[in-house]
Design a protein around this motif. Structure first.
Motif, PDB file in Angstrom:
ATOM      1  N   UNK A 249      -0.141   8.354 -20.272  1.00  0.00           N
ATOM      2  CA  UNK A 249       0.251   8.115 -21.528  1.00  0.00           C
ATOM      3  C   UNK A 249       1.036   9.642 -21.537  1.00  0.00           C
ATOM      4  N   UNK A 250      -0.342  10.916 -20.907  1.00  0.00           N
ATOM      5  CA  UNK A 250      -0.148  12.338 -21.691  1.00  0.00           C
ATOM      6  C   UNK A 250       0.906  12.874 -20.914  1.00  0.00           C
ATOM      7  N   UNK A 251       1.455  12.884 -20.081  1.00  0.00           N
ATOM      8  CA  UNK A 251       2.547  13.714 -18.917  1.00  0.00           C
ATOM      9  C   UNK A 251       3.938  12.107 -18.543  1.00  0.00           C
ATOM     10  N   UNK A 252       3.698  11.150 -18.425  1.00  0.00           N
ATOM     11  CA  UNK A 252       4.496  10.304 -18.008  1.00  0.00           C
ATOM     12  C   UNK A 252       4.338  10.112 -17.196  1.00  0.00           C
ATOM     13  N   UNK A 253       3.992  10.461 -15.750  1.00  0.00           N
ATOM     14  CA  UNK A 253       3.955  10.020 -14.197  1.00  0.00           C
ATOM     15  C   UNK A 253       3.262   8.860 -14.867  1.00  0.00           C
ATOM     16  N   UNK A 254       3.925   8.409 -13.347  1.00  0.00           N
ATOM     17  CA  UNK A 254       3.331   6.902 -13.213  1.00  0.00           C
ATOM     18  C   UNK A 254       3.771   5.879 -12.078  1.00  0.00           C
ATOM     19  N   UNK A 255       2.445   5.056 -11.882  1.00  0.00           N
ATOM     20  CA  UNK A 255       2.748   4.511  -9.717  1.00  0.00           C
ATOM     21  C   UNK A 255       3.129   3.289 -10.287  1.00  0.00           C
ATOM     22  N   UNK A 256       4.146   2.919  -9.302  1.00  0.00           N
ATOM     23  CA  UNK A 256       4.516   1.867  -9.269  1.00  0.00           C
ATOM     24  C   UNK A 256       4.690   1.078  -8.176  1.00  0.00           C
ATOM     25  N   UNK A 257       3.257  -0.197  -7.972  1.00  0.00           N
ATOM     26  CA  UNK A 257       2.799  -0.364  -6.726  1.00  0.00           C
ATOM     27  C   UNK A 257       3.401  -1.997  -6.730  1.00  0.00           C
ATOM     28  N   UNK A 258       4.249  -3.508  -5.563  1.00  0.00           N
ATOM     29  CA  UNK A 258       4.926  -4.136  -5.569  1.00  0.00           C
ATOM     30  C   UNK A 258       3.599  -4.577  -4.986  1.00  0.00           C
ATOM     31  N   UNK A 259       2.909  -5.144  -4.941  1.00  0.00           N
ATOM     32  CA  UNK A 259       1.723  -6.508  -4.536  1.00  0.00           C
ATOM     33  C   UNK A 259       2.545  -7.881  -3.989  1.00  0.00           C
ATOM     34  N   UNK A 260       2.766  -7.462  -1.849  1.00  0.00           N
ATOM     35  CA  UNK A 260       3.711  -8.340  -1.858  1.00  0.00           C
ATOM     36  C   UNK A 260       3.000 -10.256  -1.708  1.00  0.00           C
ATOM     37  N   UNK A 261       4.082 -11.172  -1.751  1.00  0.00           N
ATOM     38  CA  UNK A 261       3.617 -12.479  -1.842  1.00  0.00           C
ATOM     39  C   UNK A 261       3.078 -13.019  -0.148  1.00  0.00           C
ATOM     40  N   UNK A 262       2.467 -13.841   0.300  1.00  0.00           N
ATOM     41  CA  UNK A 262       2.020 -13.660   1.572  1.00  0.00           C
ATOM     42  C   UNK A 262       3.077 -15.023   1.770  1.00  0.00           C
ATOM     43  N   UNK A 263       3.732 -14.945   2.822  1.00  0.00           N
ATOM     44  CA  UNK A 263       5.210 -15.302   3.730  1.00  0.00           C
ATOM     45  C   UNK A 263       4.333 -16.423   4.367  1.00  0.00           C
ATOM     46  N   UNK A 264       4.974 -16.689   5.821  1.00  0.00           N
ATOM     47  CA  UNK A 264       5.525 -17.723   6.642  1.00  0.00           C
ATOM     48  C   UNK A 264       3.939 -16.734   7.600  1.00  0.00           C
ATOM     49  N   UNK A 265       3.301 -17.854   8.022  1.00  0.00           N
ATOM     50  CA  UNK A 265       2.114 -17.414   9.267  1.00  0.00           C
ATOM     51  C   UNK A 265       1.674 -16.105   8.423  1.00  0.00           C
ATOM     52  N   UNK A 266       1.700 -16.058   7.046  1.00  0.00           N
ATOM     53  CA  UNK A 266       0.405 -15.272   6.257  1.00  0.00           C
ATOM     54  C   UNK A 266       0.827 -13.721   6.196  1.00  0.00           C
ATOM     55  N   UNK A 267       2.280 -13.667   6.876  1.00  0.00           N
ATOM     56  CA  UNK A 267       3.311 -12.088   6.979  1.00  0.00           C
ATOM     57  C   UNK A 267       3.286 -12.085   5.654  1.00  0.00           C
ATOM     58  N   UNK A 268       2.174 -10.277   5.203  1.00  0.00           N
ATOM     59  CA  UNK A 268       2.725  -9.670   3.824  1.00  0.00           C
ATOM     60  C   UNK A 268       1.622 -10.052   3.252  1.00  0.00           C
ATOM     61  N   UNK A 269       0.520 -10.657   3.492  1.00  0.00           N
ATOM     62  CA  UNK A 269      -0.230 -11.083   2.715  1.00  0.00           C
ATOM     63  C   UNK A 269      -0.743  -9.167   2.613  1.00  0.00           C
ATOM     64  N   UNK A 270      -1.447  -9.499   1.398  1.00  0.00           N
ATOM     65  CA  UNK A 270      -2.909  -8.437   0.824  1.00  0.00           C
ATOM     66  C   UNK A 270      -2.234  -6.930   0.878  1.00  0.00           C
ATOM     67  N   UNK A 271      -0.777  -7.362   1.511  1.00  0.00           N
ATOM     68  CA  UNK A 271      -0.040  -5.678   1.191  1.00  0.00           C
ATOM     69  C   UNK A 271       0.141  -5.369   0.412  1.00  0.00           C
ATOM     70  N   UNK A 272       0.122  -3.871  -0.151  1.00  0.00           N
ATOM     71  CA  UNK A 272       0.356  -2.905  -1.197  1.00  0.00           C
ATOM     72  C   UNK A 272       1.499  -1.811  -0.678  1.00  0.00           C
ATOM     73  N   UNK A 273       2.926  -1.710  -1.766  1.00  0.00           N
ATOM     74  CA  UNK A 273       3.510  -0.737  -0.956  1.00  0.00           C
ATOM     75  C   UNK A 273       4.378   0.135  -2.495  1.00  0.00           C
ATOM     76  N   UNK A 274       4.183   1.329  -2.611  1.00  0.00           N
ATOM     77  CA  UNK A 274       4.525   2.325  -3.685  1.00  0.00           C
ATOM     78  C   UNK A 274       5.421   3.374  -4.067  1.00  0.00           C
ATOM     79  N   UNK A 275       5.176   3.470  -4.670  1.00  0.00           N
ATOM     80  CA  UNK A 275       5.683   5.149  -4.831  1.00  0.00           C
ATOM     81  C   UNK A 275       4.998   5.896  -6.327  1.00  0.00           C
ATOM     82  N   UNK A 276       3.904   6.966  -6.663  1.00  0.00           N
ATOM     83  CA  UNK A 276       4.410   7.475  -7.526  1.00  0.00           C
ATOM     84  C   UNK A 276       5.366   8.524  -7.756  1.00  0.00           C
ATOM     85  N   UNK A 277       5.729   8.863  -9.440  1.00  0.00           N
ATOM     86  CA  UNK A 277       6.632   9.037  -9.774  1.00  0.00           C
ATOM     87  C   UNK A 277       5.956   9.845 -10.992  1.00  0.00           C
TER      88      UNK A 277
END
Length: 459
Positions: A249-277
């Protein structure tokens, strides 16, 4: 980028490309052969091909308990069940929601690093990794006890001082404050749920603020929702999917992270991806990992691609866990429950002293259930006494404010730490200490009015 590079980066770009437009689903099977349960879905995250009815009966419920509970629960489908039900103790863990709030401090060293970090973007990596780390504890499938109004939990000997208090019963709300030489942490939390039959969506209505003391920057956190699957039929499992946003809130920088849903046969389960902006919304660092294992980061270009000559660097990894632990507790979670690590002159309102929690920890489910019912009756009696006197409940360590914050799932009345606990703890530490036996024998008492009448059925 080569396929080998993609593999090395943990499938990061494949995950980002799919985003949330391509939600996968774990294998779902309807329980149609069990009379009275037609249409209920059992979701197997591993995508197994077992018979749906056999899978449905692998949960922790006994047949008669499942039947009885389902008769009660089916009328609440689509509703918020946060505080409308009394749940059986055999689905609970020997911990309260206030103690679970304290689990976010297990990896608080990441906030220490964020405070000392000179790089503003790496600082956000440390801070957001800390926010992700608590999800490794949230994967437990046991339900914590709902706190009694006025109940507290305090922690003083884990590199940080932490105090939490149940400040409202309807709706259930908790407030927490933590501090050390590096940071100040404040949270007001109110859960909202939606019961879906064999699962429940959990929406974290709350306001979380972290102030890093060195530069005085203030961080705001909006976490993703969580879903508990197979509540009644099948083996319960937890998934979190959606966006986590941390904003400086001081500088305006932020992190946006996507928590992926669990897909077929557990694909994507627990995965987190994103960026610091940065404040101009330009990507500076990419982040990737799994919320139950580890998080890494890497410098990136304006397109979000890794910079040549750089590599992923791990910033957080989950600690080793005890083997075959019934409640899937970490070593830190065991410390949270222990009287050995409790502060001297523990508050009588502390969660550790709850008789139902203590009985469940010892494995005495019958006593735990009876004690839980007794505490709930006392809570009703205390409310009657206050209303008869024309008094409102007054939190001890937190004060209500006029601030109302808006979240993606509803508005929240904000409570602020009033500083009184710091003075209390300083004074309590100067008194003669009480040994562990003495602490265990201390009676749990969060009540503001002590003349409690607890006849069965009294409201």
């Amino acid at each position: 980028m080569s396929s080998e590079d993609q593999k090395q980066n943990g499938g990061f770009f494949a995950s980002i490309a799919s985003g949330f437009a391509n939600f996968g689903f774990a294998v779902q099977k309807s329980v149609t052969g069990l009379i009275g349960y037609e249409g209920l879905e059992v979701i197997n995250p591993d995508g197994g091909t077992d018979d749906a009815e056999a899978e449905a009966l692998k949960g922790r419920w006994k047949d008669e308990e499942r039947d009885s509970y389902w008769k009660i629960m089916q009328k609440y489908i689509g509703a918020d069940i946060t505080s409308v039900l009394t749940l059986p103790v055999f689905i609970c863990e020997p911990m309260t929601n206030l103690q679970k709030m304290a689990e976010i401090m297990e990896y608080s060293h990441l906030l220490n690093l964020a405070n000392e970090c000179e790089d503003p973007y790496l600082r956000m990596v440390y801070a957001s990794s800390w926010a992700i780390s608590v999800y490794s504890a949230y994967q437990r499938t046991w339900k914590p006890f709902n706190p009694i109004l006025g109940e507290t939990y305090e922690m003083v000997n884990h590199g940080v001082t932490f105090i939490a208090e149940q400040v409202s019963h309807h709706p259930p709300m908790g407030a927490g404050h933590a501090e050390n030489e590096h940071f100040v942490y404040d949270v007001t939390s109110k859960l909202k749920t939606k019961f879906l039959g064999n699962s429940v969506d959990i929406y974290p209505i709350g306001r979380t603020r972290v102030t890093l003391k060195k530069d005085g920057v203030v961080l705001d956190l909006v976490p993703p929702p969580t879903k508990a699957n197979n509540l009644i039929f099948g083996r319960t499992w937890i998934d979190s999917s959606g966006e986590m946003i941390m904003t400086n809130l001081t500088t305006g920088d932020k992190v946006l992270l996507c928590f992926q849903p669990c897909g077929w046969f557990g694909a994507g389960r627990y995965e987190v991806d994103g960026y610091v902006y940065n404040a101009a919304e330009e990507p500076k660092l990419l982040m990737t990992g799994k919320w139950n294992e580890s998080i890494s980061y890497q410098p990136c270009d304006m397109e979000g691609e890794p910079l040549p000559g750089t590599e992923l660097k791990e910033v957080w990894r989950v600690s080793d866990m005890p083997e075959n632990d019934k409640f899937q507790y970490s070593y830190f979670a065991h410390k949270i429950n222990s009287f050995e690590t409790a502060p001297t002159n523990l508050l009588a309102s502390d969660s550790r002293l709850r008789p139902d929690r203590c009985a469940l920890q010892k494995g005495d489910l019958s006593k735990a259930g009876a004690e839980k019912s007794s505490l709930e009756e006392k809570q009703r009696a205390e409310k009657r006494n206050r209303e008869q006197e024309g008094h409102q409940f007054t939190p001890r360590w937190f004060d209500p404010t006029s601030e109302v914050t808006t979240t993606p799932w509803g508005d929240l009345e904000v409570y602020e730490y009033n500083g009184k606990y710091s003075k209390h703890r300083a004074a309590a530490n100067g008194l003669e200490s009480v040994d562990e036996v003495g602490l265990r024998s201390k009676e749990f008492n969060p009540w503001q009015y002590s003349n409690l009448v607890t006849e069965r059925g009294a409201m």
